[in-house]
Design an enzyme around this catalytic site. Structure first.
Site, short mmCIF file in Angstrom:
data_model
loop_
_atom_site.label_atom_id
_atom_site.label_comp_id
_atom_site.label_asym_id
_atom_site.label_seq_id
_atom_site.Cartn_x
_atom_site.Cartn_y
_atom_site.Cartn_z
N ASN A 167 49.08 55.26 32.37
CA ASN A 167 50.20 56.95 31.46
C ASN A 167 50.72 55.49 29.75
OD1 ASN A 167 52.75 55.49 31.55
ND2 ASN A 167 52.70 55.68 33.59
N LYS A 176 32.74 46.73 40.30
CA LYS A 176 32.81 47.43 39.16
C LYS A 176 32.12 48.76 40.03
CE LYS A 176 31.39 48.39 34.70
NZ LYS A 176 29.74 48.21 33.76
N PRO A 231 55.99 53.24 46.70
CA PRO A 231 57.35 53.45 46.87
C PRO A 231 57.84 53.86 45.82
CG PRO A 231 57.20 50.47 46.48
CD PRO A 231 55.43 51.15 45.96
N ASP A 232 59.56 54.69 45.81
CA ASP A 232 59.57 55.28 44.97
C ASP A 232 61.04 53.59 44.26
OD1 ASP A 232 62.34 56.56 43.06
OD2 ASP A 232 61.05 57.83 43.24
N PHE A 255 65.76 57.50 34.70
CA PHE A 255 64.72 57.97 33.48
C PHE A 255 64.44 59.00 34.07
CE2 PHE A 255 66.56 55.33 29.67
CZ PHE A 255 66.88 54.21 30.60
N LYS A 297 67.81 61.00 44.04
CA LYS A 297 67.42 59.60 43.95
C LYS A 297 68.65 58.99 43.95
CE LYS A 297 63.45 59.51 41.27
NZ LYS A 297 62.11 58.67 40.58
O1 C5P Z 1 60.60 60.39 40.37
P1 C5P Z 1 59.75 60.37 38.46
O2 C5P Z 1 59.37 59.27 38.41
O3 C5P Z 1 60.34 61.54 37.43
O4 C5P Z 1 61.71 59.57 38.34
C1 C5P Z 1 61.58 58.88 37.06
C2 C5P Z 1 62.43 57.53 37.09
O5 C5P Z 1 62.18 56.75 39.02
C3 C5P Z 1 62.00 56.67 36.44
O6 C5P Z 1 63.51 55.39 36.01
C4 C5P Z 1 61.49 55.15 37.14
O7 C5P Z 1 61.30 54.09 36.52
C5 C5P Z 1 61.81 55.82 38.29
N1 C5P Z 1 60.24 55.71 38.96
C6 C5P Z 1 60.47 54.80 40.06
N2 C5P Z 1 59.10 54.65 41.38
C7 C5P Z 1 58.16 55.16 41.30
C8 C5P Z 1 58.48 56.47 40.25
C9 C5P Z 1 59.60 56.24 38.90
O8 C5P Z 1 61.56 53.20 40.49
N3 C5P Z 1 57.44 55.13 42.44
#
Ligand code: C5P
Length: 403
Positions: free
Chosen positions: A209, A285, A302-303, A322, A340
């Site tokens: 990104n 490739k 994972p979040d 953020f 979260k």
């Molecule tokens: O859900 P979203 O991606 O908008 O949330 C953003 C926040 O969550 C940021 O602080 C980012 O560093 C964190 N994040 C994370 N793991 C992910 C996606 C986002 O820790 N897979």
């Protein structure tokens, strides 16, 4: 931050002069007024137009100019709060230490009775020259602040001591002198994540990104300047005077965070972490076929933020998420903090071209768990970082007598 303070930058004739263009930008971003004075030799390395454009002021380099009722060396010395000479050559150091005033820069130096920051840069043998060292000692003994050079590859093709100190160090030294920066974060460990994660498709392609990592770097720099034990976990290549852990993917970022988590006091999750990664990395490739389409299968990452918030005890660490949104900024941010479970969320609008991704400025909202919203007006990412750290520190139960 040195808002409204007057910094006089003196550039002398060494190859490191080109780096000072960036230092001027850093000072300007911090809100300071910058004027530049060059020795005649410095202008062989950098152009007046560049320095003038960056400092937004006329650049001084000639000793005598008809038309001014007050000699320039006196007015420059009167106006400035600090005189930063970078790079400082052996010649200029030795002249200043001996009261020689044979060009505008050294004349101003002779008339200047406020703080000096001297950042020498030269060839290793010149640096080790006993007369140069003796002259530097003279300056240090008179209270001049010396930011010593580092070891590394030098423009003359050799490796050794003499390379200009990192710009961060010169900048921090200047801010400390101007603002008497309070180290209110000393004894605290702060982790900052920065940059966009990179999810490999095959050995040559990836999904990522636009995150530049600038906000994260500014947060880590601020934490460090405020005395914190700072760890920056980033996808970008950066050199800092504190611990930097370079990672690539979301999974690597999660591992690095888990390793640093236990004794952290604050975590700032400013990295743009990919929500998905490629299900199966192709070790070769990926070849073009006759088909007009290619389907990539993705699996959820994972979040990390949520994972860390689940690990958190009631008081430690304070976790700041953020969120970058293109619509319904505040509403989405409020939902996110609740979902979260983080302590604060910093929200910014990435649909605007003038702020956010890859720009030097931002405008953010800081939201706490009571869903109170504080707007931080559009300004440089460096100043935004200072505001975020101050707000989080104060609102998490500390009284911060800032400046
Ligand atoms: O859900 P979203 O991606 O908008 O949330 C953003 C926040 O969550 C940021 O602080 C980012 O560093 C964190 N994040 C994370 N793991 C992910 C996606 C986002 O820790 N897979």
């Amino acid at each position: 931050m040195p808002d409204g303070k007057n910094i006089l930058v003196g550039i002398t004739g060494g190859i490191a002069a080109y780096k000072i263009c960036e230092l001027i930008r850093m000072y300007k971003s911090s809100g300071a007024n910058v004027k530049v004075v060059c020795t005649p030799n410095a202008l062989n390395f950098v152009s007046i137009l560049t320095l003038q454009t960056l400092s937004q002021n006329k650049v001084a380099f000639e000793q005598f100019e008809i038309g001014d009722f007050k000699p320039e060396h006196i007015s420059y010395a009167d106006e400035a709060d600090v005189f930063v000479i970078a790079p400082a050559t052996a010649s200029t150091i030795s002249k200043i230490a001996n009261g020689i005033a044979d060009n505008l820069l050294t004349s101003i130096a002779a008339a200047f009775n406020k703080p000096f920051v001297i950042a020498p840069a030269m060839n290793t043998n010149m640096w080790n020259n006993p007369f140069v060292q003796e002259n530097l000692q003279k300056l240090a003994a008179q209270g001049y602040t010396i930011v010593p050079p580092e070891s590394g590859f030098l423009a003359c093709g050799t490796t050794g001591e003499g390379r200009l100190a990192a710009l961060d160090k010169i900048f921090d030294t200047t801010v400390d002198i101007l603002c008497g920066t309070k180290k209110f974060l000393s004894g605290k460990k702060i982790i900052v994540t920065a940059g966009g994660t990179v999810e490999d498709i095959d050995p040559v392609r990836f999904i990522s990104n636009y995150s530049s990592g600038k906000t994260g770097c500014a947060l880590a720099d601020t934490a460090f300047r405020r005395g914190a034990e700072t760890v920056l976990i980033t996808t970008k290549n950066v050199q800092k005077p504190y611990k930097v852990v370079k990672v690539k993917s979301a999974l690597e970022m999660q591992t690095a965070l888990s390793e640093e988590f236990d004794d952290a006091d604050y975590i700032f999750m400013s990295a743009a972490v990919a929500d998905f990664r490629i299900k199966e990395f192709n070790p070769q490739k990926t070849k073009k076929t006759d088909s007009d389409t290619l389907t990539l299968e993705l699996v959820k990452n994972p979040d990390i933020l949520q994972y860390l918030c689940n690990k958190k005890t009631s008081s430690r660490p304070v976790i700041v998420g953020f969120c970058a949104e293109t619509e319904n900024l505040i509403e989405n941010a409020k939902n996110k903090i609740l979902k979260k479970g983080c302590d604060f969320i910093v929200a910014n609008d990435v649909s605007r071209k003038d702020i956010g991704f890859s720009t030097d400025e931002n405008e953010v909202y800081i939201i706490n768990r009571n869903l109170d919203v504080k707007k931080v007006e559009k300004q440089s990412k460096l100043k935004i970082a200072e505001e975020i750290i101050k707000e989080v520190y104060e609102k998490s139960g500390n009284l911060c007598t800032h400046k």
